[in-house]
Design a protein around this motif. Structure first.
Motif, PDB file in Angstrom:
ATOM      1  N   ARG A 130       0.837  -1.208   0.000  1.00 24.78           N
ATOM      2  CA  ARG A 130       0.000   0.000   0.000  1.00 24.78           C
ATOM      3  C   ARG A 130       0.871   1.258   0.000  1.00 24.78           C
ATOM      4  O   ARG A 130       0.577   2.237  -0.700  1.00 24.78           O
ATOM      5  CB  ARG A 130      -0.920   0.001   1.220  1.00 24.78           C
ATOM      6  CG  ARG A 130      -1.935   1.156   1.241  1.00 24.78           C
ATOM      7  CD  ARG A 130      -2.813   1.109   2.490  1.00 24.78           C
ATOM      8  NE  ARG A 130      -3.327  -0.227   2.707  1.00 24.78           N
ATOM      9  CZ  ARG A 130      -2.916  -1.029   3.704  1.00 24.78           C
ATOM     10  NH1 ARG A 130      -2.012  -0.597   4.574  1.00 24.78           N
ATOM     11  NH2 ARG A 130      -3.420  -2.232   3.838  1.00 24.78           N
ATOM     12  N   ALA A 131       1.955   1.227   0.773  1.00 31.91           N
ATOM     13  CA  ALA A 131       2.865   2.377   0.802  1.00 31.91           C
ATOM     14  C   ALA A 131       3.458   2.629  -0.586  1.00 31.91           C
ATOM     15  O   ALA A 131       3.593   3.784  -1.016  1.00 31.91           O
ATOM     16  CB  ALA A 131       3.979   2.131   1.820  1.00 31.91           C
ATOM     17  N   ALA A 132       3.801   1.559  -1.284  1.00 34.80           N
ATOM     18  CA  ALA A 132       4.345   1.706  -2.639  1.00 34.80           C
ATOM     19  C   ALA A 132       3.296   2.267  -3.591  1.00 34.80           C
ATOM     20  O   ALA A 132       3.592   3.140  -4.422  1.00 34.80           O
ATOM     21  CB  ALA A 132       4.856   0.356  -3.144  1.00 34.80           C
ATOM     22  N   ARG A 133       2.058   1.792  -3.470  1.00 31.39           N
ATOM     23  CA  ARG A 133       0.988   2.322  -4.329  1.00 31.39           C
ATOM     24  C   ARG A 133       0.773   3.805  -4.066  1.00 31.39           C
ATOM     25  O   ARG A 133       0.625   4.609  -4.998  1.00 31.39           O
ATOM     26  CB  ARG A 133      -0.322   1.558  -4.091  1.00 31.39           C
ATOM     27  CG  ARG A 133      -0.350   0.145  -4.623  1.00 31.39           C
ATOM     28  CD  ARG A 133      -1.773  -0.397  -4.690  1.00 31.39           C
ATOM     29  NE  ARG A 133      -2.480  -0.354  -3.418  1.00 31.39           N
ATOM     30  CZ  ARG A 133      -2.447  -1.312  -2.499  1.00 31.39           C
ATOM     31  NH1 ARG A 133      -1.708  -2.400  -2.696  1.00 31.39           N
ATOM     32  NH2 ARG A 133      -3.139  -1.201  -1.378  1.00 31.39           N
ATOM     33  N   ARG A 134       0.748   4.183  -2.802  1.00 31.97           N
ATOM     34  CA  ARG A 134       0.529   5.592  -2.456  1.00 31.97           C
ATOM     35  C   ARG A 134       1.664   6.460  -3.000  1.00 31.97           C
ATOM     36  O   ARG A 134       1.430   7.567  -3.493  1.00 31.97           O
ATOM     37  CB  ARG A 134       0.424   5.741  -0.934  1.00 31.97           C
ATOM     38  CG  ARG A 134      -0.879   5.204  -0.342  1.00 31.97           C
ATOM     39  CD  ARG A 134      -0.843   5.258   1.178  1.00 31.97           C
ATOM     40  NE  ARG A 134      -2.126   4.899   1.775  1.00 31.97           N
ATOM     41  CZ  ARG A 134      -2.334   4.776   3.089  1.00 31.97           C
ATOM     42  NH1 ARG A 134      -1.331   4.986   3.936  1.00 31.97           N
ATOM     43  NH2 ARG A 134      -3.530   4.451   3.555  1.00 31.97           N
ATOM     44  N   TRP A 135       2.889   5.951  -2.894  1.00 30.68           N
ATOM     45  CA  TRP A 135       4.043   6.716  -3.382  1.00 30.68           C
ATOM     46  C   TRP A 135       3.945   6.922  -4.888  1.00 30.68           C
ATOM     47  O   TRP A 135       4.152   8.037  -5.390  1.00 30.68           O
ATOM     48  CB  TRP A 135       5.331   5.981  -3.018  1.00 30.68           C
ATOM     49  CG  TRP A 135       6.587   6.744  -3.314  1.00 30.68           C
ATOM     50  CD1 TRP A 135       7.177   7.703  -2.545  1.00 30.68           C
ATOM     51  CD2 TRP A 135       7.417   6.601  -4.477  1.00 30.68           C
ATOM     52  NE1 TRP A 135       8.324   8.168  -3.154  1.00 30.68           N
ATOM     53  CE2 TRP A 135       8.493   7.510  -4.337  1.00 30.68           C
ATOM     54  CE3 TRP A 135       7.358   5.796  -5.614  1.00 30.68           C
ATOM     55  CZ2 TRP A 135       9.504   7.632  -5.294  1.00 30.68           C
ATOM     56  CZ3 TRP A 135       8.356   5.915  -6.572  1.00 30.68           C
ATOM     57  CH2 TRP A 135       9.412   6.821  -6.407  1.00 30.68           C
TER      58      TRP A 135
END
Length: 274
Positions: free
Chosen positions: A141-146
Protein backbone atom coordinates in the motif's frame (compact mmCIF):
# COMPACT_ATOMS: atom_id res chain seq x y z
CA UNK A 1 -4.25 12.98 -12.72
CA UNK A 2 -2.56 9.90 -11.16
CA UNK A 3 -0.14 8.02 -13.40
CA UNK A 4 -0.62 4.87 -15.44
CA UNK A 5 1.45 2.01 -13.98
CA UNK A 6 2.83 -0.85 -16.05
CA UNK A 7 3.58 -3.72 -13.66
CA UNK A 8 6.18 -6.25 -14.81
CA UNK A 9 7.28 -9.54 -13.32
CA UNK A 10 11.04 -10.09 -13.59
CA UNK A 11 12.55 -12.41 -16.19
CA UNK A 12 13.51 -15.98 -15.35
CA UNK A 13 16.02 -16.18 -12.52
CA UNK A 14 18.26 -19.09 -11.59
CA UNK A 15 15.94 -19.80 -8.65
CA UNK A 16 13.04 -20.33 -11.08
CA UNK A 17 14.71 -23.42 -12.53
CA UNK A 18 13.98 -25.64 -9.52
CA UNK A 19 12.96 -25.42 -5.87
CA UNK A 20 16.45 -26.53 -4.82
CA UNK A 21 17.77 -23.23 -6.18
CA UNK A 22 15.70 -21.26 -3.68
CA UNK A 23 18.72 -21.43 -1.36
CA UNK A 24 20.69 -19.17 -3.75
CA UNK A 25 20.98 -15.67 -2.34
CA UNK A 26 19.70 -12.86 -4.59
CA UNK A 27 20.12 -14.88 -7.81
CA UNK A 28 20.79 -13.47 -11.26
CA UNK A 29 18.87 -14.04 -14.48
CA UNK A 30 19.35 -17.14 -16.61
CA UNK A 31 20.27 -17.01 -20.29
CA UNK A 32 16.59 -17.53 -21.05
CA UNK A 33 15.78 -14.69 -18.67
CA UNK A 34 18.07 -12.35 -20.60
CA UNK A 35 16.37 -13.46 -23.81
CA UNK A 36 12.96 -12.77 -22.25
CA UNK A 37 14.13 -9.23 -21.49
CA UNK A 38 15.07 -8.70 -25.12
CA UNK A 39 11.68 -10.02 -26.22
CA UNK A 40 9.87 -7.63 -23.87
CA UNK A 41 12.11 -4.78 -25.03
CA UNK A 42 11.13 -5.42 -28.64
CA UNK A 43 7.41 -5.99 -28.02
CA UNK A 44 6.63 -3.26 -25.47
CA UNK A 45 4.91 -0.46 -27.37
CA UNK A 46 5.06 2.36 -24.80
CA UNK A 47 8.79 3.07 -24.42
CA UNK A 48 8.47 6.65 -25.66
CA UNK A 49 5.74 7.38 -23.10
CA UNK A 50 7.59 6.11 -20.00
CA UNK A 51 8.98 8.83 -17.75
CA UNK A 52 9.76 6.83 -14.59
CA UNK A 53 11.10 3.30 -14.08
CA UNK A 54 11.10 1.67 -10.66
CA UNK A 55 12.11 -1.79 -9.49
CA UNK A 56 12.59 -4.00 -6.50
CA UNK A 57 16.24 -3.75 -5.38
CA UNK A 58 16.85 -7.46 -5.95
CA UNK A 59 19.30 -8.07 -8.77
CA UNK A 60 16.93 -9.98 -11.05
CA UNK A 61 14.41 -7.14 -11.06
CA UNK A 62 17.00 -4.42 -11.59
CA UNK A 63 18.56 -6.25 -14.54
CA UNK A 64 15.12 -6.97 -16.00
CA UNK A 65 14.37 -3.24 -15.87
CA UNK A 66 17.72 -2.24 -17.38
CA UNK A 67 17.48 -4.66 -20.30
CA UNK A 68 13.75 -4.61 -21.03
CA UNK A 69 13.47 -0.82 -21.06
CA UNK A 70 16.80 -0.04 -22.68
CA UNK A 71 15.12 2.23 -25.30
CA UNK A 72 13.84 4.46 -22.50
CA UNK A 73 17.34 4.94 -21.07
CA UNK A 74 18.72 5.61 -24.53
CA UNK A 75 16.11 8.29 -25.17
CA UNK A 76 16.43 9.78 -21.66
CA UNK A 77 20.12 9.68 -20.64
CA UNK A 78 19.43 11.17 -17.20
CA UNK A 79 16.76 8.62 -16.28
CA UNK A 80 17.63 5.95 -13.72
CA UNK A 81 15.87 2.91 -12.29
CA UNK A 82 14.69 3.88 -8.81
CA UNK A 83 15.11 0.84 -6.56
CA UNK A 84 12.26 0.65 -4.01
CA UNK A 85 12.74 -1.68 -1.01
CA UNK A 86 8.99 -1.78 -0.36
CA UNK A 87 8.54 -3.71 -3.61
CA UNK A 88 10.89 -6.60 -2.77
CA UNK A 89 9.57 -10.17 -2.80
CA UNK A 90 7.47 -11.55 0.03
CA UNK A 91 9.26 -14.50 1.63
CA UNK A 92 12.41 -14.74 3.73
CA UNK A 93 14.01 -17.56 1.75
CA UNK A 94 17.48 -16.83 0.37
CA UNK A 95 16.39 -16.26 -3.22
CA UNK A 96 13.95 -13.56 -2.08
CA UNK A 97 16.46 -11.79 0.16
CA UNK A 98 18.40 -8.88 -1.28
CA UNK A 99 22.09 -8.02 -1.24
CA UNK A 100 23.83 -5.71 1.19
CA UNK A 101 23.64 -2.05 0.11
CA UNK A 102 27.41 -1.66 -0.32
CA UNK A 103 27.64 -4.77 -2.50
CA UNK A 104 24.69 -3.61 -4.56
CA UNK A 105 26.19 -0.15 -5.07
CA UNK A 106 29.48 -1.66 -6.18
CA UNK A 107 27.75 -3.96 -8.67
CA UNK A 108 25.54 -1.20 -10.08
CA UNK A 109 28.32 1.37 -10.36
CA UNK A 110 28.20 3.00 -13.79
CA UNK A 111 24.70 1.73 -14.50
CA UNK A 112 21.60 3.98 -14.54
CA UNK A 113 20.36 2.80 -11.15
CA UNK A 114 19.32 5.03 -8.24
CA UNK A 115 19.95 3.21 -4.95
CA UNK A 116 19.32 6.21 -2.69
CA UNK A 117 16.24 4.50 -1.20
CA UNK A 118 18.21 1.33 -0.39
CA UNK A 119 19.39 1.55 3.20
CA UNK A 120 21.08 -0.72 5.75
CA UNK A 121 18.59 -3.34 6.88
CA UNK A 122 16.37 -3.22 3.80
CA UNK A 123 17.19 -6.89 3.22
CA UNK A 124 16.46 -8.00 6.79
CA UNK A 125 13.15 -9.82 6.77
CA UNK A 126 11.67 -8.42 9.95
CA UNK A 127 9.56 -5.43 10.93
CA UNK A 128 8.48 -3.58 7.78
CA UNK A 129 9.83 -6.40 5.62
CA UNK A 130 8.64 -9.34 7.71
CA UNK A 131 7.20 -12.30 5.78
CA UNK A 132 3.67 -11.76 7.11
CA UNK A 133 0.50 -10.85 5.26
CA UNK A 134 0.05 -7.67 7.28
CA UNK A 135 3.58 -6.38 6.71
CA UNK A 136 3.44 -7.14 3.00
CA UNK A 137 0.02 -5.53 2.59
CA UNK A 138 1.27 -2.43 4.42
CA UNK A 139 4.37 -1.95 2.27
CA UNK A 140 2.46 -2.75 -0.93
CA UNK A 141 0.00 0.00 0.00
CA UNK A 142 2.87 2.38 0.80
CA UNK A 143 4.35 1.71 -2.64
CA UNK A 144 0.99 2.32 -4.33
CA UNK A 145 0.53 5.59 -2.46
CA UNK A 146 4.04 6.72 -3.38
CA UNK A 147 3.49 5.97 -7.06
CA UNK A 148 0.04 7.57 -7.03
CA UNK A 149 1.58 10.80 -5.77
CA UNK A 150 4.28 10.94 -8.44
CA UNK A 151 4.11 13.71 -11.06
CA UNK A 152 5.02 11.40 -13.96
CA UNK A 153 2.27 10.26 -16.31
CA UNK A 154 3.41 6.73 -17.16
CA UNK A 155 5.46 4.54 -14.83
CA UNK A 156 7.02 1.07 -14.95
CA UNK A 157 7.41 -1.09 -11.85
CA UNK A 158 9.45 -4.28 -12.18
CA UNK A 159 8.88 -6.58 -9.24
CA UNK A 160 8.07 -10.16 -8.24
CA UNK A 161 5.37 -12.74 -8.91
CA UNK A 162 4.21 -13.08 -5.32
CA UNK A 163 4.43 -9.40 -4.41
CA UNK A 164 2.48 -8.39 -7.51
CA UNK A 165 -0.68 -9.94 -6.08
CA UNK A 166 -0.34 -7.83 -2.93
CA UNK A 167 0.57 -4.72 -4.91
CA UNK A 168 -2.23 -4.95 -7.49
CA UNK A 169 -4.65 -6.63 -5.05
CA UNK A 170 -5.67 -8.84 -7.95
CA UNK A 171 -5.78 -12.43 -6.69
CA UNK A 172 -7.43 -13.96 -9.73
CA UNK A 173 -5.48 -17.09 -10.82
CA UNK A 174 -2.89 -16.44 -8.08
CA UNK A 175 -1.99 -20.15 -7.82
CA UNK A 176 -1.90 -20.81 -11.56
CA UNK A 177 1.87 -21.15 -11.32
CA UNK A 178 4.12 -21.70 -8.32
CA UNK A 179 3.24 -18.85 -5.98
CA UNK A 180 1.92 -16.51 -8.66
CA UNK A 181 -0.43 -16.01 -11.57
CA UNK A 182 2.18 -14.02 -13.53
CA UNK A 183 4.62 -15.42 -16.08
CA UNK A 184 8.19 -14.13 -16.32
CA UNK A 185 8.35 -10.68 -18.00
CA UNK A 186 4.56 -10.52 -18.23
CA UNK A 187 3.35 -6.96 -17.93
CA UNK A 188 -0.08 -5.62 -17.06
CA UNK A 189 -1.29 -2.05 -17.13
CA UNK A 190 -3.17 -0.32 -14.31
CA UNK A 191 -4.78 2.99 -13.47
CA UNK A 192 -5.69 4.24 -10.01
CA UNK A 193 -9.32 3.94 -9.00
CA UNK A 194 -11.31 7.15 -8.75
CA UNK A 195 -12.80 5.83 -5.51
CA UNK A 196 -10.90 5.99 -2.22
CA UNK A 197 -11.17 2.62 -0.50
CA UNK A 198 -10.70 2.83 3.26
CA UNK A 199 -10.28 -0.84 4.12
CA UNK A 200 -7.98 -3.63 2.97
CA UNK A 201 -8.92 -7.00 1.51
CA UNK A 202 -9.31 -8.47 4.99
CA UNK A 203 -11.71 -5.69 5.95
CA UNK A 204 -9.34 -3.85 8.29
CA UNK A 205 -9.79 -0.07 8.41
CA UNK A 206 -6.98 2.01 6.91
CA UNK A 207 -5.48 5.35 7.95
CA UNK A 208 -6.14 6.83 4.53
CA UNK A 209 -6.59 6.06 0.87
CA UNK A 210 -5.79 2.49 -0.15
CA UNK A 211 -4.62 3.77 -3.56
CA UNK A 212 -6.50 0.97 -5.29
CA UNK A 213 -5.37 -0.10 -8.75
CA UNK A 214 -7.62 -1.20 -11.60
CA UNK A 215 -6.30 -3.16 -14.57
CA UNK A 216 -7.27 -1.63 -17.90
CA UNK A 217 -9.55 -3.55 -20.24
CA UNK A 218 -6.87 -3.43 -22.93
CA UNK A 219 -4.41 -5.07 -20.55
CA UNK A 220 -6.85 -7.81 -19.63
CA UNK A 221 -7.64 -8.48 -23.27
CA UNK A 222 -3.91 -8.64 -24.00
CA UNK A 223 -3.68 -11.65 -21.70
CA UNK A 224 -6.86 -13.34 -22.85
CA UNK A 225 -9.28 -12.08 -20.21
CA UNK A 226 -12.70 -10.66 -21.01
CA UNK A 227 -14.45 -7.92 -19.08
CA UNK A 228 -13.15 -5.91 -16.12
CA UNK A 229 -11.05 -7.33 -13.29
CA UNK A 230 -13.02 -8.83 -10.38
CA UNK A 231 -14.65 -6.31 -8.06
CA UNK A 232 -13.09 -5.39 -4.74
CA UNK A 233 -15.63 -7.53 -2.90
CA UNK A 234 -14.77 -10.48 -5.14
CA UNK A 235 -11.06 -9.84 -4.53
CA UNK A 236 -11.61 -10.21 -0.79
CA UNK A 237 -12.73 -13.79 -1.40
CA UNK A 238 -10.00 -14.44 -3.98
CA UNK A 239 -7.40 -13.17 -1.50
CA UNK A 240 -8.38 -15.85 1.01
CA UNK A 241 -8.40 -18.52 -1.68
CA UNK A 242 -5.07 -17.33 -3.06
CA UNK A 243 -3.13 -17.24 0.20
CA UNK A 244 -4.51 -20.66 1.14
CA UNK A 245 -3.52 -21.93 -2.30
CA UNK A 246 0.07 -20.85 -1.69
CA UNK A 247 0.06 -22.65 1.65
CA UNK A 248 -1.19 -25.76 -0.15
CA UNK A 249 1.73 -25.43 -2.58
CA UNK A 250 4.14 -25.40 0.37
CA UNK A 251 4.92 -21.74 -0.25
CA UNK A 252 4.34 -20.28 3.19
CA UNK A 253 5.87 -16.84 3.56
CA UNK A 254 8.50 -17.72 6.15
CA UNK A 255 11.13 -20.44 6.10
CA UNK A 256 10.01 -21.58 9.55
CA UNK A 257 6.43 -22.05 8.35
CA UNK A 258 7.61 -23.97 5.29
CA UNK A 259 9.67 -26.33 7.42
CA UNK A 260 6.81 -26.83 9.86
CA UNK A 261 4.43 -27.64 7.02
CA UNK A 262 6.65 -30.54 5.97
CA UNK A 263 5.86 -32.47 9.17
CA UNK A 264 4.05 -35.72 8.24
CA UNK A 265 0.34 -35.53 9.02
CA UNK A 266 0.81 -32.05 10.46
CA UNK A 267 1.91 -33.32 13.87
CA UNK A 268 1.86 -30.71 16.61
CA UNK A 269 3.49 -30.76 20.03
CA UNK A 270 1.97 -28.42 22.61
CA UNK A 271 0.39 -26.38 19.86
CA UNK A 272 3.61 -25.99 17.89
CA UNK A 273 4.36 -27.83 14.65
CA UNK A 274 7.48 -29.88 15.35
Amino acid sequence: MPPIVHCVRHAQGVHNLCTANHVIHDPLLTDLGNEQCRTLRDSFARHEHIDLITASPLRRTIYTALQSFEPVFQARPNLKVIALPDTQETSDVACDTGSEPDALRKEMEGKPVDLSWVYEGWNVKSGRFAPTNKAIKDRARAARRWLKGRPEKEIVLVTHGGFLHYFTEDWEDSSQFQGTGWTNTEYRTYVFSEEEDRDDLEGYALDGDNATLVETLESRQRRGKSGPMPSREQQKTLYKIGTQGWDDQGLQLSTAEREAAKVPEGQEIEGVRA
